[in-house]
Design an enzyme around this catalytic site. Structure first.
Site, mmCIF file in Angstrom:
data_model
loop_
_atom_site.group_PDB
_atom_site.id
_atom_site.type_symbol
_atom_site.label_atom_id
_atom_site.label_comp_id
_atom_site.label_asym_id
_atom_site.label_seq_id
_atom_site.Cartn_x
_atom_site.Cartn_y
_atom_site.Cartn_z
ATOM 1 N N GLU A 111 -85.661 -8.597 -45.043
ATOM 2 C CA GLU A 111 -85.327 -7.306 -44.413
ATOM 3 C C GLU A 111 -86.283 -7.001 -43.254
ATOM 4 O O GLU A 111 -85.896 -6.381 -42.271
ATOM 5 C CB GLU A 111 -85.357 -6.169 -45.444
ATOM 6 C CG GLU A 111 -84.347 -6.312 -46.582
ATOM 7 C CD GLU A 111 -82.912 -5.869 -46.234
ATOM 8 O OE1 GLU A 111 -82.594 -5.689 -45.036
ATOM 9 O OE2 GLU A 111 -82.107 -5.714 -47.174
ATOM 10 N N LYS A 142 -87.196 1.520 -38.979
ATOM 11 C CA LYS A 142 -86.121 2.115 -39.786
ATOM 12 C C LYS A 142 -86.185 3.642 -39.706
ATOM 13 O O LYS A 142 -85.155 4.305 -39.624
ATOM 14 C CB LYS A 142 -86.176 1.633 -41.240
ATOM 15 C CG LYS A 142 -85.021 2.223 -42.049
ATOM 16 C CD LYS A 142 -84.555 1.434 -43.230
ATOM 17 C CE LYS A 142 -83.301 2.113 -43.830
ATOM 18 N NZ LYS A 142 -82.854 1.551 -45.087
ATOM 19 N N ARG A 200 -77.175 3.478 -36.859
ATOM 20 C CA ARG A 200 -77.779 3.017 -38.117
ATOM 21 C C ARG A 200 -77.089 1.766 -38.658
ATOM 22 O O ARG A 200 -77.681 0.996 -39.407
ATOM 23 C CB ARG A 200 -77.752 4.152 -39.157
ATOM 24 C CG ARG A 200 -78.429 3.766 -40.459
ATOM 25 C CD ARG A 200 -78.705 4.967 -41.342
ATOM 26 N NE ARG A 200 -79.186 4.538 -42.638
ATOM 27 C CZ ARG A 200 -79.504 5.343 -43.634
ATOM 28 N NH1 ARG A 200 -79.378 6.650 -43.475
ATOM 29 N NH2 ARG A 200 -79.939 4.873 -44.782
ATOM 30 N N ASN A 215 -77.242 -3.039 -40.972
ATOM 31 C CA ASN A 215 -76.410 -3.843 -41.871
ATOM 32 C C ASN A 215 -76.271 -5.283 -41.388
ATOM 33 O O ASN A 215 -75.462 -6.042 -41.928
ATOM 34 C CB ASN A 215 -75.008 -3.220 -41.991
ATOM 35 C CG ASN A 215 -75.057 -1.892 -42.709
ATOM 36 O OD1 ASN A 215 -75.897 -1.688 -43.578
ATOM 37 N ND2 ASN A 215 -74.190 -0.971 -42.326
ATOM 38 N N HIS A 270 -75.488 -8.173 -43.709
ATOM 39 C CA HIS A 270 -75.089 -7.591 -44.988
ATOM 40 C C HIS A 270 -73.612 -7.752 -45.324
ATOM 41 O O HIS A 270 -73.236 -7.622 -46.477
ATOM 42 C CB HIS A 270 -75.480 -6.112 -45.048
ATOM 43 C CG HIS A 270 -76.939 -5.906 -45.320
ATOM 44 N ND1 HIS A 270 -77.923 -6.384 -44.483
ATOM 45 C CD2 HIS A 270 -77.593 -5.300 -46.343
ATOM 46 C CE1 HIS A 270 -79.110 -6.068 -44.975
ATOM 47 N NE2 HIS A 270 -78.933 -5.411 -46.111
ATOM 48 N N HIS A 323 -81.348 -9.646 -53.354
ATOM 49 C CA HIS A 323 -80.730 -8.994 -52.199
ATOM 50 C C HIS A 323 -81.214 -9.633 -50.887
ATOM 51 O O HIS A 323 -80.413 -10.008 -50.037
ATOM 52 C CB HIS A 323 -81.037 -7.495 -52.227
ATOM 53 C CG HIS A 323 -80.445 -6.752 -51.077
ATOM 54 N ND1 HIS A 323 -79.095 -6.528 -50.958
ATOM 55 C CD2 HIS A 323 -81.016 -6.208 -49.971
ATOM 56 C CE1 HIS A 323 -78.864 -5.867 -49.836
ATOM 57 N NE2 HIS A 323 -80.011 -5.670 -49.222
HETATM 58 N N1 LIG Z 1 -80.750 2.287 -50.698
HETATM 59 C C1 LIG Z 1 -80.863 1.437 -49.698
HETATM 60 O O1 LIG Z 1 -80.870 1.807 -48.538
HETATM 61 C C2 LIG Z 1 -81.032 -0.015 -50.024
HETATM 62 C C3 LIG Z 1 -81.442 -0.913 -49.034
HETATM 63 C C4 LIG Z 1 -81.669 -2.236 -49.373
HETATM 64 C C5 LIG Z 1 -81.479 -2.650 -50.676
HETATM 65 N N2 LIG Z 1 -81.059 -1.763 -51.612
HETATM 66 C C6 LIG Z 1 -80.875 -2.171 -53.001
HETATM 67 O O2 LIG Z 1 -82.132 -2.516 -53.531
HETATM 68 C C7 LIG Z 1 -81.951 -3.435 -54.599
HETATM 69 C C8 LIG Z 1 -82.945 -4.554 -54.486
HETATM 70 O O3 LIG Z 1 -84.221 -4.026 -54.545
HETATM 71 P P1 LIG Z 1 -85.491 -4.977 -54.812
HETATM 72 O O4 LIG Z 1 -85.371 -6.192 -54.001
HETATM 73 O O5 LIG Z 1 -86.676 -4.112 -54.671
HETATM 74 O O6 LIG Z 1 -85.256 -5.465 -56.299
HETATM 75 P P2 LIG Z 1 -85.580 -4.863 -57.759
HETATM 76 O O7 LIG Z 1 -85.674 -3.404 -57.747
HETATM 77 O O8 LIG Z 1 -84.600 -5.492 -58.674
HETATM 78 O O9 LIG Z 1 -87.003 -5.480 -58.069
HETATM 79 C C9 LIG Z 1 -87.111 -6.867 -58.152
HETATM 80 C C10 LIG Z 1 -87.867 -7.315 -59.386
HETATM 81 O O10 LIG Z 1 -89.247 -7.094 -59.176
HETATM 82 C C11 LIG Z 1 -89.805 -6.380 -60.274
HETATM 83 N N3 LIG Z 1 -90.879 -5.562 -59.727
HETATM 84 C C12 LIG Z 1 -90.784 -4.411 -59.028
HETATM 85 N N4 LIG Z 1 -91.994 -4.057 -58.575
HETATM 86 C C13 LIG Z 1 -92.870 -4.969 -59.010
HETATM 87 C C14 LIG Z 1 -94.270 -5.146 -58.858
HETATM 88 N N5 LIG Z 1 -94.998 -4.332 -58.094
HETATM 89 N N6 LIG Z 1 -94.832 -6.204 -59.456
HETATM 90 C C15 LIG Z 1 -94.107 -7.080 -60.192
HETATM 91 N N7 LIG Z 1 -92.785 -6.978 -60.357
HETATM 92 C C16 LIG Z 1 -92.174 -5.931 -59.757
HETATM 93 C C17 LIG Z 1 -88.648 -5.630 -60.877
HETATM 94 O O11 LIG Z 1 -88.878 -5.369 -62.234
HETATM 95 C C18 LIG Z 1 -87.497 -6.593 -60.665
HETATM 96 O O12 LIG Z 1 -87.453 -7.527 -61.706
HETATM 97 C C19 LIG Z 1 -80.513 -3.890 -54.521
HETATM 98 O O13 LIG Z 1 -79.765 -3.282 -55.534
HETATM 99 C C20 LIG Z 1 -80.053 -3.397 -53.172
HETATM 100 O O14 LIG Z 1 -78.679 -3.105 -53.130
HETATM 101 C C21 LIG Z 1 -80.846 -0.459 -51.310
HETATM 102 ZN ZN LIG Z 2 -80.475 -4.749 -47.346
#
Ligand SMILES: NC(=O)c1ccc[n+]([C@@H]2O[C@H](COP(=O)([O-])OP(=O)(O)OC[C@H]3O[C@@H](n4cnc5c(N)ncnc54)[C@H](O)[C@@H]3O)[C@@H](O)[C@H]2O)c1
Ligand SMILES: [Zn+2]
Length: 362
Positions: free
Chosen positions: A185, A227, A241, A245, A248, A265
């Site tokens: 990202e 962002k 905005r 994407n 994506h 992701h």
């Molecule tokens: N709302 C938005 O604008 C937006 C933008 C991008 C992605 N997303 C969403 O975000 C999600 C992905 O988020 P992610 O990549 O953070 O994944 P996640 O939240 O699943 O975290 C990834 C893994 O890391 C672990 N973890 C978290 N923090 C940790 C730490 N400090 N130390 C050790 N382990 C840790 C979690 O338990 C999990 O197993 C997707 O569902 C995606 O659709 C949302």
């Molecule tokens: Zn994303």
């Protein structure tokens, strides 16, 4: 430490990026004067290990807190889990003057943020992202969502947090693959918006992969600032905005086709960027330099090591489900040059399929 403002009309707030922010966050939470205990939502495995210092800091600041844990990863973004958060909010008597803190990655932030957006028609939400991806992307912009069997992020709301604290100390415990997922990202936001940041990444990627503290601080600060600027100008994604994407359309389809939670992701987005980059070039929009630079960065970040295992049929079906595909046409964000992208570009489906087949060896 850096403070970056997000000037969304009517909901301006700040992102604080730095190290050891628990006490600072606790003081800010105290000033919010929640009517009831603050509800801290986190996951039970990864992010959960960082709860205790936060609860200690809250105690020292004289703030009482309740903790509610959800499953780790994509399994958190389900109706059933959302309903457990509502249950906890009800049990603790959280009313409209309540505050919900998300301590976790994007999954915790998305489901808990949606709970905050909808509980009593919206209570205050504070984001404390614990993954690199959540720090640079999902905690900013107010998008919250859960998944349904019919698709990812199908039910959601835009609900801006009142504050975001990105404590880089949390990244120390993050697995390499999760860290790299966040780098996807960061690379994306640089490519679509800021050529000098792309140059910086090319020079500093090794330091970043080694989790050098000054490099992490600079990368997160710059990604957040980009962002924040885009979201401030277009909070509801009616225009600009949409460039965020990039990668994506195919990224989301890959996540769905592989089965939610199988592909990270950021990993899916990296492959989506590869496809979108090549499409930019073959549809006459982009430059070979941009595509080469993108490929080199993603490759060096280790994001293209394993091709996602999906079938052509599943990927096709998933692409049809994507919110960005309308009545036959597939729409993409295309890269014009390094630091500049266009959104809403219709691309010939045949070209899309040829490119998918090449990039993903389908
Ligand atoms: N709302 C938005 O604008 C937006 C933008 C991008 C992605 N997303 C969403 O975000 C999600 C992905 O988020 P992610 O990549 O953070 O994944 P996640 O939240 O699943 O975290 C990834 C893994 O890391 C672990 N973890 C978290 N923090 C940790 C730490 N400090 N130390 C050790 N382990 C840790 C979690 O338990 C999990 O197993 C997707 O569902 C995606 O659709 C949302
Ligand atoms: Zn994303």
């Amino acid at each position: 430490m850096h403070r970056i403002s997000i000037d969304v009309p009517g909901a301006a707030h700040e992102v604080t990026v730095g190290f050891h922010l628990a006490n600072l966050a606790a003081q800010a939470l105290r000033r919010l004067a929640a009517s009831r205990p603050i509800m801290v939502v986190s996951d039970s495995v990864g992010a959960g290990r960082h709860i205790d210092p936060l609860i200690e800091a809250l105690k020292s600041a004289g703030v009482s807190a309740a903790v509610h844990l959800v499953p780790a990863g994509e399994a958190a973004k389900e109706l059933g889990v959302l309903s457990t958060i509502y249950g906890a909010l009800a049990d603790d008597g959280i009313d409209r003057e309540g505050v919900l803190v998300s301590l976790g990655g994007g999954c915790v932030g998305d489901v808990a943020g949606f709970a905050a957006a909808t509980w009593m028609r919206g209570i205050r939400h504070v984001q404390m992202p614990t993954t690199l991806l959540a720090m640079v992307d999902s905690s900013i912009g107010g998008k919250t969502a859960i998944n349904l069997p019919a698709g990812k992020n199908l039910v959601g709301a835009v609900h801006q947090p009142v504050a975001i604290f990105s404590d880089l100390e949390y990244l120390e415990t993050l697995a390499d693959a999760e860290f790299r997922s966040g780098l996807a990202e960061i690379t994306k936001v640089a490519l679509v918006a800021d050529r000098s940041f792309v140059d910086w990444l090319s020079v500093n990627l090794v330091a970043l992969l080694g989790r050098d503290k000054p490099a992490m601080l600079e990368a997160v600060r710059r990604a957040v600032a980009i962002k924040a600027g885009v979201v401030s100008r277009d909070p509801h994604e009616t225009g600009e905005r949409a460039i965020l994407n990039y990668g994506h359309t195919v990224g989301h389809a890959l996540e769905r086709a592989a089965g939610f939670g199988r592909l990270r992701h950021g990993e899916a987005v990296a492959w989506g960027m590869e496809v979108a980059g090549r499409l930019s070039l073959s549809s006459g929009a982009g430059t070979p330099e941009a595509v080469r630079t993108q490929h080199a960065l993603l490759q060096r970040a280790g994001l293209l090591a394993n091709r996602p295992e999906v079938t052509r049929a599943d990927l096709w079906q998933a692409l049809r489900h994507d919110k960005k595909s309308q009545a036959g046409a597939l729409r993409f964000v295309l890269l014009r040059e390094i630091g500049r992208a266009d959104y809403g570009c219709e691309v010939d489906p045949n070209l899309v399929w040829d490119t998918l087949a090449k990039v993903l060896s389908l």
